[in-house]
Scaffold this motif. Structure first.
Motif, PDB file in Angstrom:
ATOM      1  N   ARG A 211      45.816 -44.225 -29.436  1.00 14.98           N
ATOM      2  CA  ARG A 211      44.649 -44.366 -28.559  1.00 14.98           C
ATOM      3  C   ARG A 211      45.040 -45.150 -27.320  1.00 14.98           C
ATOM      4  N   SER A 212      44.650 -44.656 -26.152  1.00 19.38           N
ATOM      5  CA  SER A 212      44.861 -45.363 -24.887  1.00 19.38           C
ATOM      6  C   SER A 212      43.526 -45.497 -24.185  1.00 19.38           C
ATOM      7  N   TYR A 263      37.098 -46.613 -20.340  1.00 15.06           N
ATOM      8  CA  TYR A 263      37.493 -45.203 -20.270  1.00 15.06           C
ATOM      9  C   TYR A 263      38.616 -44.977 -21.268  1.00 15.06           C
ATOM     10  N   ARG A 264      38.449 -43.963 -22.121  1.00 16.50           N
ATOM     11  CA  ARG A 264      39.439 -43.631 -23.153  1.00 16.50           C
ATOM     12  C   ARG A 264      40.186 -42.372 -22.739  1.00 16.50           C
ATOM     13  N   GLN A 281      35.423 -32.357 -29.025  1.00 17.18           N
ATOM     14  CA  GLN A 281      36.122 -32.860 -27.847  1.00 17.18           C
ATOM     15  C   GLN A 281      35.817 -34.340 -27.650  1.00 17.18           C
ATOM     16  N   MET A 282      36.813 -35.091 -27.231  1.00 14.93           N
ATOM     17  CA  MET A 282      36.661 -36.524 -27.042  1.00 14.93           C
ATOM     18  C   MET A 282      35.776 -36.827 -25.836  1.00 14.93           C
ATOM     19  N   LYS A 283      34.956 -37.862 -25.949  1.00 19.49           N
ATOM     20  CA  LYS A 283      34.193 -38.379 -24.814  1.00 19.49           C
ATOM     21  C   LYS A 283      34.976 -39.533 -24.205  1.00 19.49           C
ATOM     22  N   HIS A 284      35.226 -39.467 -22.918  1.00 19.77           N
ATOM     23  CA  HIS A 284      36.086 -40.453 -22.282  1.00 19.77           C
ATOM     24  C   HIS A 284      35.367 -41.774 -21.998  1.00 19.77           C
ATOM     25  N   GLU A 312      31.747 -41.054 -29.652  1.00 18.89           N
ATOM     26  CA  GLU A 312      33.127 -40.897 -29.221  1.00 18.89           C
ATOM     27  C   GLU A 312      33.546 -39.442 -29.051  1.00 18.89           C
ATOM     28  N   TYR A 313      32.648 -38.503 -29.378  1.00 19.38           N
ATOM     29  CA  TYR A 313      33.029 -37.089 -29.292  1.00 19.38           C
ATOM     30  C   TYR A 313      31.803 -36.215 -29.015  1.00 19.38           C
ATOM     31  N   GLU A 314      32.077 -35.021 -28.580  1.00 20.80           N
ATOM     32  CA  GLU A 314      31.076 -33.977 -28.414  1.00 20.80           C
ATOM     33  C   GLU A 314      31.423 -32.824 -29.362  1.00 20.80           C
TER      34      GLU A 314
END
Length: 332
Positions: A211-212, A263-264, A281-284, A312-314
């Motif tokens: 994770r970043s 922001y991820r 899909q990831m939520k940034h 954290e996701y869609e």
């Protein structure tokens, strides 16, 4: 890469962590246990559970007596006028699940099952108004993390729904992570004759294949002797600070709230390889907040907090999730 069975891999990682920590036992003055669980908000799913076993050396004036892994890691800090230095390590297991764990088939529109097992080292420098901390971790995500075994055992002991979909979890992958956090005091003033309150800002940055992300936030604290424990709170998952080292014999306390936005960039629990076609899909953009209380004595401390975070996701039908954290430390 071919992995051994989950139990053998977990045992070997635990053995490695014990071998690494063994030479530093004389420095391991504070041991701590932490438990994360989402039962406090009455739902199962998303980030579901975590367990931490760690230690920290009691504060020193510098890193001259630190074992070699920490003496090089402290060089990653920026130069500052610190009053105390700290270092430590922990082993941390975490797990994420879909919201419906009783299904024995793939759920392409929900987050996948994922487990993470990490061994992490830590260094930090502190003063009454400025603190900086960094972490380095190596781990494994996937069946080798042992998360499936842990959840199945816990749900068997407790009256909880048995999880049936772990065969669809994120696949095995080694992880490497680095993180850095800085806290800066905005102001502190007396609240009563025996307590103060303060406001501070913080930034937390994490970089790695697990994770970043980059975050900015603030912390509001109320308690006694706040200058002595400044910077001990952290946004870093599983971190527990030194609260007994400066606690009064009669006991010290702190009540706090902490919030951040960020922001991820990547997240293996969302976009890792799975044995089916995932539509998630990831939520940034991310927002997190926590509130808790810490009660500390010179030889032990206990902390209780509630953590909440946005989806954290869609497509996630819930706009936020949460979990509780119970931590206990003791000084040897």
């Amino acid at each position: 890469m071919t992995f051994l069975s989950n139990s053998k891999t977990l045992s070997r990682l635990s053995l490695v962590s014990l071998l690494i920590c063994a030479p530093f036992s004389s420095y391991a003055d504070q041991w701590h246990l932490s438990f994360d669980n989402d039962v406090v908000i009455g739902q199962d799913g998303d980030y579901s559970n975590g367990f931490v076993f760690g230690w920290q050396a009691l504060p020193e004036s510098d890193f001259s007596s630190a074992p070699w892994p920490f003496s090089w890691q402290q060089a990653l800090r920026f130069s500052s006028q610190s009053q105390t230095s700290q270092w430590g390590a922990k082993i941390y297991q975490r797990m994420w699940t879909p919201s419906e764990i009783e299904y024995d088939y793939a759920q392409p529109n929900d987050r996948p099952y994922a487990g993470l097992l990490e061994l992490e080292s830590f260094t930090g420098s502190y003063s009454a108004s400025f603190a900086q901390k960094n972490w380095f971790s190596v781990g494994v995500i996937g069946p080798a993390s042992g998360a499936q075994t842990m959840q199945e055992l816990v749900h068997k002991i407790t009256p909880s729904t048995p999880p049936k979909g772990w065969q669809y979890q994120v696949e095995n992958q080694l992880t490497l992570q680095m993180a850095y956090e800085v806290d800066a005091l905005a102001f502190r003033q007396d609240a009563t004759d025996d307590s103060q309150w303060e406001l501070s800002g913080h930034s937390h940055t994490m970089l790695g294949n697990f994770r970043s992300e980059a975050n900015l936030g603030f912390t509001l604290r109320w308690g006694d002797d706040l200058a002595d424990s400044f910077g001990q709170l952290s946004s870093h998952a599983g971190h527990y600070g030194q609260f007994s080292a400066t606690a009064r014999k009669s006991g010290s306390w702190t009540v706090y709230s902490r919030a951040q936005l960020g922001y991820r960039f990547n997240d293996l629990t969302i976009d890792g390889d799975v044995p089916y076609d995932s539509h998630v899909q990831m939520k940034h953009q991310q927002v997190r907040a926590s509130t808790g209380v810490i009660w500390a004595f010179p030889t032990w401390s206990v902390s209780w907090s509630v953590e909440v975070y946005t989806s954290e996701y869609e497509p996630d039908p819930n706009s936020w999730h949460g979990y509780g954290v119970l931590s206990y430390s003791f000084v040897l």
